[in-house]
Design an enzyme around this catalytic site. Structure first.
Site, PDB file in Angstrom:
ATOM      1  N   ASN A  36       8.433   1.973  31.209  1.00  0.00           N
ATOM      2  CA  ASN A  36       7.183   2.116  30.451  1.00  0.00           C
ATOM      3  C   ASN A  36       7.341   1.312  29.156  1.00  0.00           C
ATOM      4  OD1 ASN A  36       4.907   2.896  29.088  1.00  0.00           O
ATOM      5  ND2 ASN A  36       5.305   5.108  29.222  1.00  0.00           N
ATOM      6  N   ARG A 120       4.647   1.458  34.503  1.00  0.00           N
ATOM      7  CA  ARG A 120       3.371   2.005  34.042  1.00  0.00           C
ATOM      8  C   ARG A 120       2.593   0.837  33.442  1.00  0.00           C
ATOM      9  NH1 ARG A 120       1.642   4.909  28.844  1.00  0.00           N
ATOM     10  NH2 ARG A 120      -0.074   6.214  29.582  1.00  0.00           N
ATOM     11  N   HIS A 209      -4.565   8.192  31.023  1.00  0.00           N
ATOM     12  CA  HIS A 209      -3.655   9.273  31.431  1.00  0.00           C
ATOM     13  C   HIS A 209      -3.759   9.490  32.942  1.00  0.00           C
ATOM     14  CE1 HIS A 209      -4.069  11.264  27.181  1.00  0.00           C
ATOM     15  NE2 HIS A 209      -3.029  10.447  27.196  1.00  0.00           N
ATOM     16  N   ARG A 270      -7.308  10.898  17.021  1.00  0.00           N
ATOM     17  CA  ARG A 270      -8.535  10.238  17.493  1.00  0.00           C
ATOM     18  C   ARG A 270      -9.711  11.215  17.457  1.00  0.00           C
ATOM     19  NH1 ARG A 270      -5.564   8.532  22.530  1.00  0.00           N
ATOM     20  NH2 ARG A 270      -4.414   6.657  21.987  1.00  0.00           N
ATOM     21  N   GLU A 413       4.983  11.925  34.480  1.00  0.00           N
ATOM     22  CA  GLU A 413       4.431  10.623  34.825  1.00  0.00           C
ATOM     23  C   GLU A 413       5.479   9.717  35.462  1.00  0.00           C
ATOM     24  OE1 GLU A 413       1.385   9.286  31.729  1.00  0.00           O
ATOM     25  OE2 GLU A 413       2.367  10.963  30.747  1.00  0.00           O
TER      26      GLU A 413
END
Ligand code: ADP
Length: 426
Positions: A36, A120, A209, A270, A413
């Site tokens: 990743n 990823r 995601h 955010r 993940e």
């Protein structure tokens, strides 16, 4: 118009249930390296697919910056820290492979033991929804999507090219963060703006995601003993970045992030959903431009912006306990937004069989999970306080007579990427 990739999305059925099938036959399953890449970092895990155990994991930091450091953690052995210049991702990957093969700290004799590499990759635009073995066409798509994922796609491509250079001949697989959201129907992904922007620039909702939502919705179906074809599942991925998805039979029908990860839930920093006119108003009043405004919405808003305390829920909860009213307001607003989305997605699917919590807050924040579930009495949700008193462990946290199964499913993940890589390269 339905984008080409949507028609080919098969979602959950391709990715779940493979772990047992893959162990059958004469094929000797080896280890999958999962990468990743960020612009100056590289996270990795080496996973033995025979039992899906992590053999080693680690992190390269400050790539291309002075003070580069690799922290390598072989399972069951001491941590190994290497401080060595890493001018680019290729050097970083070389050092990772050296660490994996190190006589003392390593876990493999040679890279022959690594059967493939899973990456990823953030954004594939409308081109791909399924994970795919990387070739020149795939790299071209990653490059074409630099505009859509300006921070991540260039780094993801660097990671792929570094692996190609350092391990020639080894298969690389791209697993897209936008992949899961690509099965959303048109009515869920279209923005109500002039259609020409969708046609010209592929401006639409994508969702992010995706690997986590795919993994957790699939695991929720398996763990909850739900119907693999028809189960209606809502996954609440509540971390520093937060998103929520609705899926039927593991296939995404809606998800809260949009063209970028800024849409949807209130997050650590955010804003999530906001009236776009707020941007114009603040720009005019403060004399700032839209880039600065977007920076504020991405980095200075969310629970940090409301509370003024922190983006970390532990700090905000401590402040609330000390009587800080803005900390209380931030947590209330965060929870309320999650609850509104659960209601909307239940309506969109005409019901819900299971709700799964995951990621940093979802897995660890007992009070927030309870507060969300307390809103859901109208759905027949009943939380079991004793079962909910747990962190980071897979568990049903609703009571036996709850009409909707509520679960805690830790996300993984890396494992999801490794499974996809194995499926495509075995
Ligand atoms: P991301 O991957 O988006 O950076 P994570 O999924 O790792 O985020 O979640 C990190 C967040 O999880 C932290 O910022 C913190 O708010 C929250 N978190 C972690 N542990 C706890 C805890 N015990 N209680 C409440 N919140 C927690």
């Amino acid at each position: 118009m339905v984008a080409e990739a949507d028609k080919n999305c098969s979602g959950y059925s391709d990715s779940v249930g493979t772990d047992t099938e893959l162990k059958l036959g004469d094929y000797i399953i080896m280890k999958i390296l999962v990468i990743n890449c960020g612009s100056s970092s590289l996270k990795y895990q080496l996973i033995d697919m025979n039992d899906e155990s992590v053999v080693a994991k680690g992190l390269c930091e400050r790539i291309g910056i002075e003070g580069s450091v690799l922290t390598h953690q072989p399972t069951g052995k001491d941590k190994y820290v290497i401080e060595q210049p890493m001018p680019d991702h290729k050097v970083a990957i070389g050092l990772v492979l050296d660490a994996l093969q190190d006589p003392e700290h390593g876990v493999v004799k040679s890279t022959d033991e690594i059967s493939a590499v899973g990456h990823r990759v953030l954004h594939a635009g409308t081109k791909y929804c399924e994970s795919i073995v990387v070739d020149e066409d795939v790299k071209k798509v990653v490059r074409e999507c630099f505009d859509l994922g300006p921070l991540h796609n260039p780094a993801n491509l660097m990671g792929i090219e570094a692996c190609e250079a350092v391990m020639p001949g080894k298969k690389n697989v791209a697993v897209w963060d936008t992949g899961f959201g690509m099965s959303m129907p048109e009515k869920a992904y279209l923005y109500a703006i002039p259609y020409e922007y969708f046609e010209k620039y592929e401006i639409r909702r994508y969702g992010f995601h995706g690997t986590s939502h795919m993994f957790v919705s699939g695991e929720a179906i398996k763990f909850g003993g739900l119907d693999p074809q028809n189960a209606k599942v809502i996954v609440c991925h509540l971390g520093n970045g937060a998103s929520i998805s609705a899926s039927i039979g593991g296939k995404c029908v809606d998800t809260s992030m949009g063209l970028t990860p800024l849409e949807g839930l209130i997050m650590g920093t955010r804003s999530g959903d906001i009236d776009p006119a707020v941007c114009q108003f603040i720009c005019n009043k403060e004399g700032i431009d839209i880039n600065e405004m977007l920076n504020i919405l991405n980095k200075k808003s969310g629970v940090l912006g409301i509370s003024g305390v922190s983006s970390d829920f532990r700090d905000i909860e401590a402040a609330r306990a000390a009587g800080n009213e803005r900390a209380q307001a931030a947590l209330d607003a965060f929870i309320y937004r999650v609850v509104k989305y659960i209601g909307a997605y239940t309506a969109a699917m005409n019901g819900v069989d299971a709700i799964a919590f995951t990621a940093g807050v979802g897995e660890n924040d007992i009070k927030t999970r309870k507060a969300i579930c307390e809103y859901l009495g109208y759905l027949g949700v009943k939380i079991d306080d004793e079962a909910n008193n747990i962190r980071g462990e897979r568990r049903v946290i609703s009571s036996a007579d709850s009409k909707v199964k509520v679960m805690l499913i830790p996300t993984n993940e890396e494992l999801a990427i490794a499974r996809e890589t194995l499926r495509l390269t075995k």
